[in-house]
Motif scaffolding. Structure first.
Motif, mmCIF file in Angstrom:
data_model
loop_
_atom_site.group_PDB
_atom_site.id
_atom_site.type_symbol
_atom_site.label_atom_id
_atom_site.label_comp_id
_atom_site.label_asym_id
_atom_site.label_seq_id
_atom_site.Cartn_x
_atom_site.Cartn_y
_atom_site.Cartn_z
ATOM 1 N N PRO A 191 0.773 -1.137 0.067
ATOM 2 C CA PRO A 191 0.150 0.035 -0.096
ATOM 3 C C PRO A 191 1.012 1.417 -0.157
ATOM 4 O O PRO A 191 0.289 2.475 0.150
ATOM 5 C CB PRO A 191 -0.576 -0.060 1.145
ATOM 6 N N GLY A 192 2.210 0.808 -0.012
ATOM 7 C CA GLY A 192 3.049 2.264 0.006
ATOM 8 C C GLY A 192 3.912 2.178 1.309
ATOM 9 O O GLY A 192 4.631 3.241 1.460
ATOM 10 N N TYR A 193 3.667 1.273 1.920
ATOM 11 C CA TYR A 193 4.603 1.049 3.415
ATOM 12 C C TYR A 193 4.376 -0.317 3.959
ATOM 13 O O TYR A 193 3.522 -1.005 3.425
ATOM 14 C CB TYR A 193 3.851 2.374 4.488
ATOM 15 N N TYR A 194 5.253 -0.675 4.888
ATOM 16 C CA TYR A 194 5.206 -1.736 5.571
ATOM 17 C C TYR A 194 5.096 -1.312 7.066
ATOM 18 O O TYR A 194 5.636 -0.479 7.613
ATOM 19 C CB TYR A 194 6.316 -2.485 5.297
ATOM 20 N N GLU A 195 4.289 -2.443 7.942
ATOM 21 C CA GLU A 195 4.109 -2.099 9.376
ATOM 22 C C GLU A 195 4.490 -3.543 9.859
ATOM 23 O O GLU A 195 3.893 -4.792 9.453
ATOM 24 C CB GLU A 195 2.748 -1.746 9.705
ATOM 25 N N LEU A 196 5.227 -3.616 10.903
ATOM 26 C CA LEU A 196 5.475 -4.756 11.677
ATOM 27 C C LEU A 196 4.382 -5.083 12.649
ATOM 28 O O LEU A 196 3.601 -4.042 13.143
ATOM 29 C CB LEU A 196 6.798 -4.723 12.759
ATOM 30 N N HIS A 200 4.783 1.865 13.658
ATOM 31 C CA HIS A 200 5.715 2.930 12.616
ATOM 32 C C HIS A 200 5.600 2.280 11.197
ATOM 33 O O HIS A 200 5.524 0.911 11.211
ATOM 34 C CB HIS A 200 6.913 2.593 13.341
ATOM 35 N N LYS A 201 5.489 2.983 10.475
ATOM 36 C CA LYS A 201 5.623 2.939 8.854
ATOM 37 C C LYS A 201 6.616 3.130 8.233
ATOM 38 O O LYS A 201 7.536 4.094 8.212
ATOM 39 C CB LYS A 201 4.435 3.928 8.252
ATOM 40 N N TYR A 202 7.204 1.852 7.447
ATOM 41 C CA TYR A 202 8.268 1.566 6.724
ATOM 42 C C TYR A 202 7.685 2.091 5.455
ATOM 43 O O TYR A 202 7.288 1.258 4.767
ATOM 44 C CB TYR A 202 9.170 0.551 7.132
ATOM 45 N N ARG A 203 8.281 3.183 4.755
ATOM 46 C CA ARG A 203 7.996 3.621 3.537
ATOM 47 C C ARG A 203 8.418 2.925 2.494
ATOM 48 O O ARG A 203 9.770 2.616 2.329
ATOM 49 C CB ARG A 203 8.070 5.130 3.567
ATOM 50 N N ASN A 204 7.681 2.695 1.320
ATOM 51 C CA ASN A 204 8.173 2.441 0.137
ATOM 52 C C ASN A 204 8.706 3.657 -0.653
ATOM 53 O O ASN A 204 8.055 4.696 -0.345
ATOM 54 C CB ASN A 204 7.251 1.622 -0.750
ATOM 55 N N TRP A 205 9.587 3.570 -1.453
ATOM 56 C CA TRP A 205 10.043 4.922 -2.237
ATOM 57 C C TRP A 205 8.765 5.392 -3.144
ATOM 58 O O TRP A 205 8.587 6.656 -3.218
ATOM 59 C CB TRP A 205 11.274 4.554 -3.154
ATOM 60 N N SER A 210 2.755 5.906 -3.104
ATOM 61 C CA SER A 210 1.269 5.302 -3.396
ATOM 62 C C SER A 210 1.163 3.823 -3.443
ATOM 63 O O SER A 210 -0.059 3.293 -3.654
ATOM 64 C CB SER A 210 0.890 5.830 -4.959
ATOM 65 N N GLY A 211 2.315 2.991 -3.585
ATOM 66 C CA GLY A 211 2.227 1.635 -3.520
ATOM 67 C C GLY A 211 2.312 1.135 -4.750
ATOM 68 O O GLY A 211 1.697 1.924 -6.050
ATOM 69 N N ASN A 248 10.957 -2.566 -5.042
ATOM 70 C CA ASN A 248 9.829 -2.471 -4.284
ATOM 71 C C ASN A 248 10.210 -2.730 -2.712
ATOM 72 O O ASN A 248 10.856 -3.606 -2.441
ATOM 73 C CB ASN A 248 8.875 -3.302 -4.593
ATOM 74 N N ASP A 249 10.239 -1.488 -1.811
ATOM 75 C CA ASP A 249 10.986 -1.621 -0.577
ATOM 76 C C ASP A 249 9.859 -2.576 0.192
ATOM 77 O O ASP A 249 10.448 -3.414 1.054
ATOM 78 C CB ASP A 249 10.943 -0.226 -0.181
ATOM 79 N N THR A 250 8.566 -2.303 0.233
ATOM 80 C CA THR A 250 7.787 -3.034 1.019
ATOM 81 C C THR A 250 7.804 -4.596 0.820
ATOM 82 O O THR A 250 7.885 -5.321 1.783
ATOM 83 C CB THR A 250 6.195 -2.734 0.502
#
Length: 631
Positions: free
Chosen positions: A353-358, A363-368, A371-372, A386-388
């Motif tokens: 979705p544009g980020y990752y959460e543990l 805390h949101k770990y953002r994708n570059w 918008s995902g 894709n970082d996520t």
């Protein structure tokens, strides 16, 4: 009344004269006895000792410095040569005990400054043997030679002697790989072999010149000469010719080196080009560079200060000593770790979705891509960087497995065979953090490690070697600069074990994702591969130099130029039968695919294409571009 005239007492005078004669005779006899006794001691009792001393005063052994070995590129281009030079030397024993006065006169005659005069005293104080000359000035000009000749009567003990000195015909092009020689300093004089280096003024300081110093230097020769009481050579009694140093042929290609420098331009950064089949370093660029010829004769304080204090650090070897976060360029290695450990398959999907959460963390770990990218599999994750996806993969792997797999690719350790300046870098682990920082390892640190950020630091050479292992499917060849030393190929004393995967198809699967980066319409570096006559497997990376607060966006206009992201790109080609690996790092270049990618492509073209711009026959056979993954 007149005084009586005294009469001489001849008898008394006779006795007086006889006594004086006896006293003189006794004195002469005593002196003769002392002289005879001394002669007996010197000629009989101390005959062997005095004969040796006399011989040493008469016969001197003068060193003959060997000619230093030459250095060539792989095509025979001379990278380090020897040229004739006229040096000014002084022999203290021939100055008549007035060496200080002679040096003062020399300073005046040549119009030198006070720093030069102090350096003369410093050179003269170094340890040496009697009648052994000390070099004061290397590379006299014709005018200086003439001045010394005209004033020779005022300069006893000084001589102009022909020597060979190092010359680097291509100057700054190979300053960081070939290195340079310089005058032996006091610290080095204490550790070098005093016999082998008699008569030698220079020693390898950096690069190949230092690593292969013993092979390049050769072995000293000597002359036994007879001298008179003033120390002047009368005749030569014996001579042993010196053994010249061994020539070295490097793996570097001068033409490709220049092409890589041209592609990099005036930007701060590095380019490393490897042959994945054998570990040959084909080009090694660290920009900016410097002219190594400045150091051969002894660089001035002003010139050295300019190089040392420059904000662009031209003396710093970025390829071997530069430590950088690799960014997304390590995602292919992370994918290999996931495939080999069974954590993922090529078809495993993650929703972005544009980020990752543990779990249980806000805390949101953002994708570059804020918008995902929606649902992504491994191929798409590599293609889109894709970082996520890689946050999730790193979390599933865990820090211990991630560390061990990355270590197999040489990250966080020295990988070269003959580059002594190389830094080890850092591939962190939970154990490392406990030992160095006395802190526990946090799950979030594993996530950012999965995208090449955090504590991880690698050199451009390590990054090139990790990419070479992807190209060679895990076959280890240490990067090396020397092709032959004295005609023999160097041997790796500690070979690294090959990377053996449970399923060898994982190499091709990751390679396909890297090819999609370059050739798929959605690939983030497709522009760099436009019009290519061969298929490229590549991966971009954009690594933060300074941290950005949670929720903030990177704004280049509000970021200092030297705080902007580093741009990185790695790749190999042709993808189906790799012949060349290229790794590029541009400091503060910001966009890996857009800025560093074209540099990689330009270097690959320079290597794979002929002068007419056609693919060389040996590399023809590359398959046409594919845009869909295969398993």
């Amino acid at each position: 009344m007149p005084q009586p005239i005294p009469l001489k007492d001849h008898e008394k005078e006779k006795h007086l004269v006889n006594r004086r004669l006896l006293a003189c005779a006794a004195l002469v006899f005593s002196l003769c006895a002392v002289l005879v006794g001394r002669l007996y001691v010197l000629q009989v009792l101390q005959h062997d000792q005095q004969s040796a001393v006399s011989e040493n005063n008469r016969v001197h052994v003068l060193p003959i410095a060997p000619e230093r070995g030459l250095i060539y590129d792989r095509n025979g281009v001379v990278l380090a040569d020897n040229k004739p030079s006229f040096d000014l030397t002084i022999t203290r024993e021939r100055t008549g005990g007035n060496s200080a006065k002679v040096l003062d006169t020399l300073t005046q005659v040549l119009g030198l400054n006070e720093d030069d005069r102090k350096q003369f005293d410093k050179d003269l104080r170094r340890g040496r043997k009697p009648f052994e000359p000390v070099t004061l000035i290397v590379g006299l000009s014709e005018e200086q030679i003439a001045l010394v000749a005209v004033n020779q009567f005022r300069l006893p003990g000084l001589e102009v002697e022909p020597q060979f000195i190092r010359e680097y015909p291509l100057g700054a092009h190979f300053a960081h790989s070939v290195g340079y020689v310089g005058r032996i300093n006091e610290k080095e004089a204490k550790v070098v072999d005093s016999t082998e280096y008699r008569g030698t003024q220079s020693i390898g300081k950096t690069g190949i010149e230092r690593f292969y110093e013993s092979q390049l230097h050769g072995h000293v020769g000597y002359e036994e000469v007879e001298t008179n009481a003033q120390g002047r050579v009368m005749r030569m009694l014996n001579r042993k010719a010196p053994t010249p140093g061994q020539d070295i042929v490097l793996t570097l290609d001068a033409r490709l080196q220049v092409a890589a420098e041209k592609a990099l331009g005036d930007r701060r950064g590095s380019v490393v080009v490897l042959d994945p089949a054998n570990g040959d370093v084909l080009a090694m660029v660290s920009n900016p560079s410097f002219d190594p010829n400045l150091f051969v004769k002894g660089i001035s304080f002003k010139q050295y200060a300019q190089l040392r204090d420059s904000i662009d650090r031209p003396l710093f070897n970025r390829v071997l000593r530069g430590l950088y976060a690799p960014g997304s360029t390590v995602k292919p290695e992370v994918a290999i770790a996931g495939l080999d450990s069974g954590v993922i398959t090529p078809g495993s999907r993650v929703f972005d979705p544009g980020y990752y959460e543990l779990p249980n963390y806000a805390h949101k770990y953002r994708n570059w891509n804020r918008s995902g990218d929606g649902w992504v599999d491994m191929y798409t994750a590599i293609m889109r960087s894709n970082d996520t996806y890689f946050y999730d993969l790193a979390h599933k792997l865990g820090i211990d497995r991630l560390h061990d797999y990355m270590a197999e690719f040489g990250l966080g350790q020295k990988v070269s065979l003959d580059m002594f300046e190389e830094a080890a870098g850092l591939m962190p682990s939970a154990q490392w953090k406990r030992a160095t920082r006395r802190q526990a390892w946090f799950p979030g640190e594993t996530l950012i490690l999965g995208i090449g950020q955090g504590y991880m630091q690698v050199t451009p050479l390590q990054l090139a070697q990790a990419t070479s292992l992807l190209a060679s499917k895990g076959v280890w060849h240490r990067p090396h600069l020397a092709m032959t030393v004295g005609g023999d190929a160097p041997v790796d004393p500690h070979p690294m074990p090959d990377i053996v995967l449970h399923d060898k198809h994982a190499w091709d699967q990751v390679s396909q994702g890297m090819q999609m980066v370059m050739h798929d319409p959605r690939g983030i570096a497709r522009a760099a591969a436009a019009g290519a006559q061969y298929r490229i497997a590549g991966k971009s990376g954009t690594a933060q130099v300074v941290a950005i607060k949670q929720g903030e966006r990177y704004n280049r206009d509000k970021t200092l130029e030297r705080h902007r992201d580093n741009a990185l790109f790695v790749g190999f080609a042709p993808a189906d039968h790799p012949a060349v690996v290229v790794a590029v790092m541009i400091e503060n270049g910001e966009a890996g695919g857009r800025v560093a990618g074209p540099v990689v492509r330009e270097v690959m073209d320079a290597y794979l294409l002929d002068e007419q711009g056609h693919l060389k026959p040996e590399y023809a056979g590359a398959v046409p571009p594919r845009t869909t993954p295969h398993t």
